[in-house]
Write an enzyme that holds these catalytic residues in place. Structure first.
Site, short mmCIF file in Angstrom:
data_model
loop_
_atom_site.label_atom_id
_atom_site.label_comp_id
_atom_site.label_asym_id
_atom_site.label_seq_id
_atom_site.Cartn_x
_atom_site.Cartn_y
_atom_site.Cartn_z
N ASP A 317 75.46 -62.28 -20.58
CA ASP A 317 74.95 -60.94 -20.89
C ASP A 317 74.24 -60.27 -19.70
O ASP A 317 73.79 -60.95 -18.77
CB ASP A 317 73.94 -61.03 -22.04
N ASP A 318 74.13 -58.97 -19.81
CA ASP A 318 73.25 -58.13 -18.98
C ASP A 318 73.79 -57.85 -17.58
O ASP A 318 73.16 -57.14 -16.82
CB ASP A 318 71.82 -58.71 -18.84
N HIS A 367 77.57 -54.16 -24.12
CA HIS A 367 76.16 -54.55 -24.31
C HIS A 367 75.25 -53.35 -24.08
O HIS A 367 74.11 -53.51 -23.68
CB HIS A 367 75.83 -55.70 -23.35
N HIS A 371 70.65 -51.47 -21.82
CA HIS A 371 69.87 -52.45 -22.58
C HIS A 371 68.76 -51.84 -23.42
O HIS A 371 67.70 -52.44 -23.63
CB HIS A 371 69.28 -53.52 -21.63
N HIS A 458 72.96 -65.73 -19.30
CA HIS A 458 72.79 -64.45 -18.59
C HIS A 458 73.20 -64.63 -17.13
O HIS A 458 72.56 -65.42 -16.42
CB HIS A 458 71.33 -63.98 -18.68
#
Ligand code: NI
Length: 506
Positions: A317-318, A367, A371, A458
């Protein structure tokens, strides 16, 4: 037909046997030996293959399977069988030496209507080598993959083929009836395998159940399991070439395989319509420029069936970030496919990395743009944020992310109503954003993962990327296959707005 111009030849293997045992048998009485039509996949026009090789300090495994376009039944079946065997091999890995498992495919029949594939698995531990082989038959008319039994008219024809083999072994190889191996011996003695239940009148004609029916063909394959016909090919003279283990036919001498012929005139009445299609394709040299592919031959899509496999979905993620390319290098060593829940704002920072993800078979997930917590937005804001991120991904890869992961796993009824795709969370949280210790992260992932897990990591943290080699090595050793989120759910219909954490069997 060109059949008459093709003559059965004595293969090098059989010739060698005669030289090794001089005087054993006069040369003019050569052993009956078939020449099998087995075409390397690279010689079939338009057929692509994918090779997977993983080398570790405990073993080496590799497999090559045909890629006939996204979700093609033969690709999925061949690759799934190979992946299952790899898992079984790794789960029972011998503790000495460096064991190896190599799986490959050759083509037995290729035409616009049929594809026959021979799968081989060679296991070696030091000096011992073991070969296991089987065949798969794709019928383009029904779009199904069928077992070898479907090449035959019915089970009576299968019994006749065994009798033909018994005759050849008896007359050609001087094998006494009591030494005929396995099912060949049983059929020769009048004891063919029996159906557990007698076929009812409406399911059986006089000649027995129709093996064009996939379920009946599979039933027959179970009944005739262990038959040498499991590794059947067509021979250059339009008959059959049936591979037998040399240890079952010691009369053949020191050869690596014994290909026992069934004569063309004996073969013809035994074949089903599919069998005749396959034979004609083989005799035409498997020379076709019109293979029954689905979609673009190299197009992505499901290539294995995780409902039958030990699969895990690693998700990152991210990102993307400055460590993501290192991560992609490590994933490639294990042929691992991952899913990247990217931020739209970062996609525009690292477009080359995102392009590489897509090219190397990874999946992109949405995603959000930067964020933000979707649960604090209005429905309209949620839609706008996700759409903007979709567009950034689409601009690089050409397609929209198939799933969404809300930041912080935070969602509410408004979010669920506002999305047009499934919402994917996770069942294994490595806490990698918190611990920042590569060893802790990998230990956590290894301890918590079970078949069907979705693991959260991540790729923006260097420690997380540093943990991945140990995660891949440990899970590979346990027999896992690393797949995308879409694949781990094994084609199950994921509903828009529904929340999924994993594909573990309930
Ligand atoms: Ni996140």
């Amino acid at each position: 037909m060109a059949v008459t111009s093709l003559r059965r030849k004595l293969t090098f293997g059989a010739a060698l046997c005669l030289l090794l045992i001089p005087g054993h048998r006069p040369l003019e009485q050569a052993l009956p030996y078939a020449e099998a039509i087995r075409t390397p996949p690279e010689d079939v026009e338009g057929l692509r293959t994918q090779t997977v090789t993983v080398t570790t300090d405990h073993s080496q495994v590799s497999y090559r399977y045909p890629t006939l376009g996204g979700g093609h039944p033969l690709t999925v079946q061949a690759r799934t069988l190979m992946a299952q065997r790899q898992t079984a091999f790794l789960e029972r890995l011998p503790q000495k030496g460096t064991p190896e498992l190599h799986q490959d495919v050759t083509i037995l029949a290729a035409s616009p209507r049929v594809l026959g594939a021979r799968l081989t698995a060679t296991t070696s531990t030091g000096r011992d080598q073991d070969l296991d082989s089987s065949t798969l038959w794709y019928d383009a008319d029904s779009d199904r993959v069928l077992p070898w039994t479907s090449l035959f008219r019915d089970e009576e024809a299968i019994a006749q083929a065994h009798l033909a083999l018994a005759r050849t072994l008896g007359e050609g190889y001087d094998m006494p009836a009591r030494r005929l191996p396995g099912l060949i011996g049983e059929v020769a003695l009048g004891h063919p395998p029996q159906a557990e239940d007698a076929p009812s009148p409406d399911t059986a004609s006089e000649s027995g159940p129709d093996l064009a029916d996939p379920e009946r063909a599979r039933e027959a394959a179970r009944r005739w399991a262990g038959s040498p016909l499991e590794d059947v090919a067509f021979s250059t003279d339009a008959g059959l070439a049936v591979r037998m283990d040399p240890s079952h036919v010691p009369e053949a001498g020191r050869v690596t395989e014994v290909l026992v012929p069934v004569d063309p005139e004996d073969t013809e009445p035994l074949l089903s319509e599919l069998g005749r299609k396959a034979r004609d394709a083989a005799l035409a040299g498997n020379d076709t420029d019109d293979l029954p592919t689905s979609g673009e031959p190299g197009s992505p899509g499901r290539t294995l069936d995780c409902a039958r496999l030990k699969c895990v979905a690693l998700t990152f993620d991210d990102g993307p970030g400055e460590h993501t390319d290192d991560l992609l290098d490590v994933l490639a060593e294990y042929d691992a496919h991952a899913t990247f829940y990217v931020l739209g704002s970062m996609v525009t920072e690292f477009p080359a990395t995102v392009e590489r993800m897509a090219t190397e078979g990874h999946e992109l997930g949405n995603h959000t743009w930067k964020h933000d917590d979707l649960a604090e937005m209005t429905g309209e804001e949620v839609e706008e944020d996700l759409a903007r991120t979709d567009e950034a991904v689409r601009e690089v890869t050409g397609s929209d992310p198939p799933t969404i992961r809300p930041p912080y796993g935070s969602l509410n009824a408004t979010v669920r109503r506002s999305v047009d795709r499934p919402l994917i969370l996770w069942d294994v949280d490595t806490m990698d954003w918190q611990s920042r210790e590569a060893e802790d992260i990998s230990e956590h992932a290894l301890a918590q993962t079970s078949p069907g897990s979705v693991v959260l990591l991540h790729d923006i943290h260097q420690t997380s990327v540093q943990a991945v080699p140990a995660v891949l090595a440990g899970l590979h050793r346990q027999g896992y296959h690393f797949v995308t989120v879409t694949d781990v759910f094994a084609g199950a219909a994921l509903e828009p707005g529904e929340v999924y954490t994993d594909a573990r069997p309930s």
